[in-house]
Design a protein around this motif. Structure first.
Motif, PDB file in Angstrom:
ATOM      1  N   PHE A  52      53.497  30.329  88.586  1.00 22.04           N
ATOM      2  CA  PHE A  52      53.927  31.171  87.464  1.00 22.04           C
ATOM      3  C   PHE A  52      53.095  32.453  87.342  1.00 22.04           C
ATOM      4  N   PHE A  55      54.167  35.964  88.331  1.00 22.95           N
ATOM      5  CA  PHE A  55      55.426  36.528  87.820  1.00 22.95           C
ATOM      6  C   PHE A  55      55.622  36.418  86.317  1.00 22.95           C
ATOM      7  N   TYR A 115      63.671  32.855  82.759  1.00 28.34           N
ATOM      8  CA  TYR A 115      63.641  31.425  83.088  1.00 28.34           C
ATOM      9  C   TYR A 115      62.410  31.008  83.877  1.00 28.34           C
ATOM     10  N   TRP A 116      62.146  29.693  83.831  1.00 29.01           N
ATOM     11  CA  TRP A 116      61.193  29.057  84.749  1.00 29.01           C
ATOM     12  C   TRP A 116      61.570  27.592  84.928  1.00 29.01           C
ATOM     13  N   THR A 122      61.341  22.207  91.371  1.00 32.63           N
ATOM     14  CA  THR A 122      62.054  23.347  91.957  1.00 32.63           C
ATOM     15  C   THR A 122      62.836  22.910  93.198  1.00 32.63           C
ATOM     16  N   GLY A 125      68.307  22.999  92.604  1.00 30.52           N
ATOM     17  CA  GLY A 125      69.497  23.656  92.064  1.00 30.52           C
ATOM     18  C   GLY A 125      69.551  23.705  90.550  1.00 30.52           C
ATOM     19  N   TYR A 126      68.463  23.291  89.889  1.00 29.81           N
ATOM     20  CA  TYR A 126      68.497  23.233  88.423  1.00 29.81           C
ATOM     21  C   TYR A 126      68.691  24.618  87.789  1.00 29.81           C
ATOM     22  N   MET A 127      67.934  25.633  88.293  1.00 22.63           N
ATOM     23  CA  MET A 127      68.075  26.932  87.628  1.00 22.63           C
ATOM     24  C   MET A 127      69.411  27.587  87.949  1.00 22.63           C
ATOM     25  N   THR A 128      69.892  27.377  89.144  1.00 22.67           N
ATOM     26  CA  THR A 128      71.219  27.925  89.469  1.00 22.67           C
ATOM     27  C   THR A 128      72.258  27.336  88.506  1.00 22.67           C
ATOM     28  N   ARG A 150      66.028  40.291  85.342  1.00 21.98           N
ATOM     29  CA  ARG A 150      65.012  41.231  85.851  1.00 21.98           C
ATOM     30  C   ARG A 150      63.916  40.417  86.529  1.00 21.98           C
ATOM     31  N   HIS A 151      63.657  40.702  87.801  1.00 15.53           N
ATOM     32  CA  HIS A 151      62.631  39.932  88.514  1.00 15.53           C
ATOM     33  C   HIS A 151      61.817  40.839  89.413  1.00 15.53           C
ATOM     34  N   GLY A 156      61.131  35.871  95.597  1.00 15.69           N
ATOM     35  CA  GLY A 156      62.294  35.475  96.394  1.00 15.69           C
ATOM     36  C   GLY A 156      63.134  34.390  95.753  1.00 15.69           C
ATOM     37  N   ALA A 160      66.976  34.706  94.641  1.00 20.54           N
ATOM     38  CA  ALA A 160      67.981  33.803  95.220  1.00 20.54           C
ATOM     39  C   ALA A 160      68.877  33.213  94.140  1.00 20.54           C
ATOM     40  N   VAL A 161      68.269  32.813  93.015  1.00 16.37           N
ATOM     41  CA  VAL A 161      69.061  32.261  91.908  1.00 16.37           C
ATOM     42  C   VAL A 161      70.053  33.315  91.401  1.00 16.37           C
TER      43      VAL A 161
HETATM   44  C1  COA Z   1      62.669  31.013  90.171  1.00 12.04           C
HETATM   45  C2  COA Z   1      62.814  29.551  89.729  1.00 12.04           C
HETATM   46  C3  COA Z   1      63.210  29.511  88.269  1.00 12.04           C
HETATM   47  C4  COA Z   1      63.911  28.894  90.572  1.00 12.04           C
HETATM   48  O1  COA Z   1      64.190  27.596  90.036  1.00 12.04           O
HETATM   49  P1  COA Z   1      64.891  26.448  90.922  1.00 12.04           P
HETATM   50  O2  COA Z   1      65.380  25.390  90.017  1.00 12.04           O
HETATM   51  O3  COA Z   1      63.981  26.043  92.036  1.00 12.04           O
HETATM   52  O4  COA Z   1      66.119  27.256  91.527  1.00 12.04           O
HETATM   53  P2  COA Z   1      67.299  26.677  92.439  1.00 12.04           P
HETATM   54  O5  COA Z   1      66.860  25.382  93.052  1.00 12.04           O
HETATM   55  O6  COA Z   1      68.530  26.680  91.641  1.00 12.04           O
HETATM   56  O7  COA Z   1      67.436  27.794  93.575  1.00 12.04           O
HETATM   57  C5  COA Z   1      66.278  28.285  94.224  1.00 12.04           C
HETATM   58  C6  COA Z   1      66.698  29.042  95.468  1.00 12.04           C
HETATM   59  O8  COA Z   1      65.598  29.884  95.847  1.00 12.04           O
HETATM   60  C7  COA Z   1      65.371  29.707  97.219  1.00 12.04           C
HETATM   61  N1  COA Z   1      63.973  30.059  97.445  1.00 12.04           N
HETATM   62  C8  COA Z   1      62.894  29.375  97.060  1.00 12.04           C
HETATM   63  N2  COA Z   1      61.787  30.049  97.382  1.00 12.04           N
HETATM   64  C9  COA Z   1      62.200  31.187  97.978  1.00 12.04           C
HETATM   65  C10 COA Z   1      61.528  32.315  98.537  1.00 12.04           C
HETATM   66  N3  COA Z   1      60.193  32.405  98.552  1.00 12.04           N
HETATM   67  N4  COA Z   1      62.277  33.312  99.050  1.00 12.04           N
HETATM   68  C11 COA Z   1      63.613  33.257  99.060  1.00 12.04           C
HETATM   69  N5  COA Z   1      64.318  32.215  98.530  1.00 12.04           N
HETATM   70  C12 COA Z   1      63.600  31.203  98.000  1.00 12.04           C
HETATM   71  C13 COA Z   1      65.731  28.267  97.469  1.00 12.04           C
HETATM   72  O9  COA Z   1      65.948  28.024  98.850  1.00 12.04           O
HETATM   73  C14 COA Z   1      67.002  28.157  96.640  1.00 12.04           C
HETATM   74  O10 COA Z   1      68.108  28.731  97.279  1.00 12.04           O
HETATM   75  P3  COA Z   1      69.186  27.802  98.099  1.00 12.04           P
HETATM   76  O11 COA Z   1      69.744  26.829  97.106  1.00 12.04           O
HETATM   77  O12 COA Z   1      70.189  28.787  98.569  1.00 12.04           O
HETATM   78  O13 COA Z   1      68.400  27.137  99.178  1.00 12.04           O
HETATM   79  C15 COA Z   1      61.493  28.781  89.960  1.00 12.04           C
HETATM   80  O14 COA Z   1      61.106  28.907  91.324  1.00 12.04           O
HETATM   81  C16 COA Z   1      60.344  29.279  89.102  1.00 12.04           C
HETATM   82  O15 COA Z   1      60.247  28.900  87.952  1.00 12.04           O
HETATM   83  N6  COA Z   1      59.484  30.144  89.641  1.00 12.04           N
HETATM   84  C17 COA Z   1      58.267  30.572  88.923  1.00 12.04           C
HETATM   85  C18 COA Z   1      58.563  31.335  87.644  1.00 12.04           C
HETATM   86  C19 COA Z   1      59.475  32.519  87.888  1.00 12.04           C
HETATM   87  O16 COA Z   1      59.349  33.220  88.864  1.00 12.04           O
HETATM   88  N7  COA Z   1      60.421  32.731  86.950  1.00 12.04           N
HETATM   89  C20 COA Z   1      61.364  33.822  87.051  1.00 12.04           C
HETATM   90  C21 COA Z   1      60.777  35.124  86.627  1.00 12.04           C
HETATM   91  S1  COA Z   1      61.943  36.443  86.839  1.00 12.04           S
END
Ligand code: COA
Length: 188
Positions: A52, A55, A115-116, A122, A125-128, A150-151, A156, A160-161
């Motif tokens: 976290f 970001f 979101y997080w 992670t 697919g939960y955030m998607t 906004r990210h 990455g 992706a989400v």
């Molecule tokens: C961003 C975040 C919310 C994603 O949540 P999640 O539930 O893992 O998301 P999903 O599983 O629905 O999808 C994640 C996708 O990212 C992809 N991914 C993961 N890490 C990646 C990276 N470094 N580069 C590119 N893609 C990446 C996964 O492969 C997946 O895609 P796919 O289903 O096509 O394979 C989570 O990683 C998170 O909380 N990160 C830290 C906090 C943050 O960055 N919040 C957002 C601020 S804008």
């Protein structure tokens, strides 16, 4: 109704009554934040600090249940004011996995999604699923024609989400950490 932001911008102000308290998002359920969730939320954030901190500016060493209570109290107040609508995310078969919210701060016709997901949950697919469920709710609000994400350009997983959920890039702007933020939007 409208409220004025610093710099003269205006943000939408929506009645909290317009937003559902619970949203079914397939594998996860979105539930309006409530104070009894604070302990579990703090544990989720603490476990995820390495992921976290790059970001999320509020994710800092020393984050604890009091920090979560502050967030939840602010969320309850903002919901009442109609400026932010924050939900905890619960796995259908388990505990708290993350957070997602709608914010009016970008302007009068747009709701920004933040979101997080806790690190141990992670990649499932939960955030998607959560973004897919909340976006139509956002776009159904009166006067709202855009949903935005906004990210950081280096984030990455967040990109992706957003891309999987059909958010198209509309701008790149400098951020507070000498990097670049990408703004993506989906329209009604
Ligand atoms: C961003 C975040 C919310 C994603 O949540 P999640 O539930 O893992 O998301 P999903 O599983 O629905 O999808 C994640 C996708 O990212 C992809 N991914 C993961 N890490 C990646 C990276 N470094 N580069 C590119 N893609 C990446 C996964 O492969 C997946 O895609 P796919 O289903 O096509 O394979 C989570 O990683 C998170 O909380 N990160 C830290 C906090 C943050 O960055 N919040 C957002 C601020 S804008």
């Amino acid at each position: 109704m409208r409220i004025r932001l610093p710099g003269g911008r205006r943000a939408a102000r929506l009645s909290g009554m317009d937003l559902p308290v619970v949203i079914d998002a397939g594998p996860v359920e979105l539930r309006r934040w409530e104070l009894p969730m604070a302990e579990e939320a703090a544990a989720a954030v603490v476990e995820s600090l390495p992921e976290f901190k790059p970001f999320l500016p509020w994710a800092t060493d020393g984050y604890d249940p009091a920090s979560s209570r502050d967030f939840i109290e602010q969320s309850i107040e903002s919901w009442g004011k109609g400026t932010e609508f924050n939900y905890a995310m619960y796995a259908k078969d388990g505990g708290l996995v993350g957070s997602i919210g709608l914010m009016t701060r970008m302007g009068p016709d747009v709701l920004e999604i933040g979101y997080w997901v806790r690190t141990s949950q992670t990649g499932r697919g939960y955030m998607t699923a959560a973004v897919e469920a909340i976006t139509p709710v956002a776009l159904a609000q009166p006067g709202i024609v855009r949903a935005a994400i906004r990210h950081d350009a280096m984030n990455g997983a967040s990109a992706a989400v957003a891309i999987k959920c059909g958010f198209a890039e509309v701008a790149r702007i400098p951020n507070d950490t000498n990097g670049t933020d990408v703004i993506r939007e989906r329209r009604a």
